[in-house]
Enzyme design. Sequence first.
Site, PDB file in Angstrom:
ATOM      1  N   HIS A 211       0.754  -1.247  -0.031  1.00  0.00           N
ATOM      2  CA  HIS A 211       0.103   0.185   0.002  1.00  0.00           C
ATOM      3  C   HIS A 211       0.902   1.240   0.192  1.00  0.00           C
ATOM      4  O   HIS A 211       0.347   2.286  -0.446  1.00  0.00           O
ATOM      5  CB  HIS A 211      -0.989  -0.234   1.312  1.00  0.00           C
ATOM      6  N   GLU A 456     -11.400 -10.774  -4.534  1.00  0.00           N
ATOM      7  CA  GLU A 456      -9.947 -10.109  -4.367  1.00  0.00           C
ATOM      8  C   GLU A 456      -9.441 -11.579  -3.547  1.00  0.00           C
ATOM      9  O   GLU A 456      -8.106 -11.691  -3.263  1.00  0.00           O
ATOM     10  CB  GLU A 456      -9.402  -9.096  -3.539  1.00  0.00           C
ATOM     11  N   ASP A 480      -4.728  -8.139  -4.231  1.00  0.00           N
ATOM     12  CA  ASP A 480      -4.804  -9.279  -3.353  1.00  0.00           C
ATOM     13  C   ASP A 480      -5.116 -10.540  -3.948  1.00  0.00           C
ATOM     14  O   ASP A 480      -4.588 -11.525  -3.388  1.00  0.00           O
ATOM     15  CB  ASP A 480      -5.996  -8.843  -2.330  1.00  0.00           C
ATOM     16  N   CYS A 527     -10.402  -2.603 -10.074  1.00  0.00           N
ATOM     17  CA  CYS A 527      -9.533  -1.369  -9.451  1.00  0.00           C
ATOM     18  C   CYS A 527      -8.349  -1.985  -8.758  1.00  0.00           C
ATOM     19  O   CYS A 527      -7.785  -1.003  -8.104  1.00  0.00           O
ATOM     20  CB  CYS A 527     -10.557  -1.033  -8.436  1.00  0.00           C
TER      21      CYS A 527
HETATM   22  C1  PEP Z   1      -6.599  -5.034  -4.340  1.00  0.00           C
HETATM   23  O1  PEP Z   1      -6.699  -5.769  -3.490  1.00  0.00           O
HETATM   24  O2  PEP Z   1      -6.551  -5.194  -5.731  1.00  0.00           O
HETATM   25  C2  PEP Z   1      -7.428  -3.742  -4.092  1.00  0.00           C
HETATM   26  C3  PEP Z   1      -7.848  -2.815  -5.053  1.00  0.00           C
HETATM   27  O3  PEP Z   1      -7.460  -3.328  -2.779  1.00  0.00           O
HETATM   28  P1  PEP Z   1      -6.114  -3.052  -1.708  1.00  0.00           P
HETATM   29  O4  PEP Z   1      -5.079  -2.634  -2.719  1.00  0.00           O
HETATM   30  O5  PEP Z   1      -6.610  -1.637  -0.963  1.00  0.00           O
HETATM   31  O6  PEP Z   1      -5.880  -4.180  -1.092  1.00  0.00           O
HETATM   32 MG    MG Z   2      -7.550  -5.703  -1.658  1.00  0.00          MG
END
Ligand code: PEP
Ligand code: MG
Length: 601
Positions: A211, A456, A480, A527
Amino acid sequence: MKTDKTSASAAPARAQGQRVFEGLGVAPGIAIGTSYVRESGNLQVVEYQVATGKVAAEMQRFRVAVERSQGQVGKLQGKAKRIHGTAAEELGFLLEAHIQMLRSSSLIGGIERRIEKSRCNAEAAVMAEIGEVAKNFAAMDDPYLRSRGQEVHEVGLRLVRNLTKAAYSSFGHLAPGSIVVAEEITPADTALMDPQQIAGFASVLGGAESHTAIMARSLGLPAVIGVAGLIGGINTGDAVIIDGSGGRIIVEPTAKCLGEYEAARRAMARETKSLTRLRDVAAVSRDGVEVGLQANLELPREVGQALAAGAQGVGLLRTEFLFMNREDLPDEDEQYRALAEIVTGMAGRPVTVRTLDVGGEKISSALGEHLVEGMNPALGLRAIRLSLRERKLLDAQLGAMLRAGAHGPLRILLPMISTVGEVQDVRQAMAVVAKRLRRRGVAIADPLPPLGVMIEIPGAALAADALANVADFFAIGSNDLTMYTLAIDRGEEQVAHLYNPLHPAVLRLIQFAIQAALRARIPISLCGEIAGDPRYTALILGLGVRELSMTVNALPRVKNRILNLDMQAATQRAEVIMDQYDSGRITALLDDFNELGMAGG
Ligand code: PEP
Ligand code: MG
């Protein structure tokens, strides 16, 4: 209560001349500035006496910090092995000494005695003990033993940082153009970086899909992470170039090197500027298929940028920002105000708000006792699991979302769903919260917002047809999904080279989820980070997705790719790719297609 300032460890001997370090380039662009090495900063330690009944808990807190410190040094040892020459050997010895001290050394025993006997808080006990041990070393005749005092000091500082967790204050005091260098930079640290002031950052630890990396991309901060040997080779005040595209850090560059990077930076700025002309152009493929492009937001201040980039809405609002860098939990009102501002700011465009997704690598100290890290945080009490256990937390979020939904179109997205029951539970909770708010005469979204599911977890992708019966929409979280499918920690630099969304297993799960959504006629978007990388656009769209949500900075380039894309050809190429077993072959097929497409073929 007494405040004590511990001094910085003495700077290592200044290395001379240009030095180049390699790492993972996680956020593109070039930053040129002056380094601020965070680990050399001072730490403020507060001293107090622990109540008699709380000594055992204080001891436990200290032991957790010791364990955490051991883990960090262990990781640094792993990285040090990849440096070449005598530097590796030297660093190896040093880290081994740190590990020894953190295991059953007299240092740890001394600190524990201070906590137990004098009821000293853990941070103050650490500082008092290392002060005394370092003094003893300093009095020794042998220069080698004298230098050990410095190591004791460093171990102590690490322990204190892990005890206070939020040991690092904001970067507000840094001069504009500063480049932050640190052993590890957390998503919460990144949230404190103002791009007007911080030019970029680099760290020793961290993986490409962490992140922290996502935050860097969304803030437009060039960043290189996972850089072995960085801390010993750079000092606060050094001139530094961060090449976030090439994964390179150049310390004290020569005039020639600096000139080349300045020219490259100007060329990138020209390209970015030329793409702004696409802002109001619809993302339509050459053969007339329109694609919806939305923004992933990490921080409310990005709303203006999302609109400036031509985003048609917010496809993913990570609410974690509301829980970072604080010790208390935001209540419903506070969350409502923050969300309402974003919904209003987006002026009628849909905003997809995700319930809290902390746990794993996204830790919030505000959650305190609600979030106890297990052995395997990524598989533990994370995201929707935490929300469903801590109902007050969920209710406050749902209440804020329903109220913000009275100001404009809002959708609610649930992270880490693995069962139909979880979605039903949230829907039920939403109905109860809505009833309570209506009874109080509070304005809420009417009808209630659509409730969507993040795909995910591999199990969710495989059960997508069942989930489609209870969800109003899907959003594929490829970050994920890749991590869980391949069992590769997205934040772990040691396995970063194995993290591959083009692995056929990941692609099959994505395809499975898309087909389930299309059959059930519910909207589906993607996303994860691949949505913002033009390299993947043809494949994702070729598989049938027509809605992408990405970091704002990526939007113009992805739109440009769509404008040059023949959707029918992309669909055919996706079919060929889905017949492959080998990710190398998949990569080649995709890269060839992209080259032809962008060349106008
Ligand atoms: C993902 O896991 O692709 C996602 C968009 O959520 P995050 O990156 O916040 O875990
Ligand atoms: Mg995620």
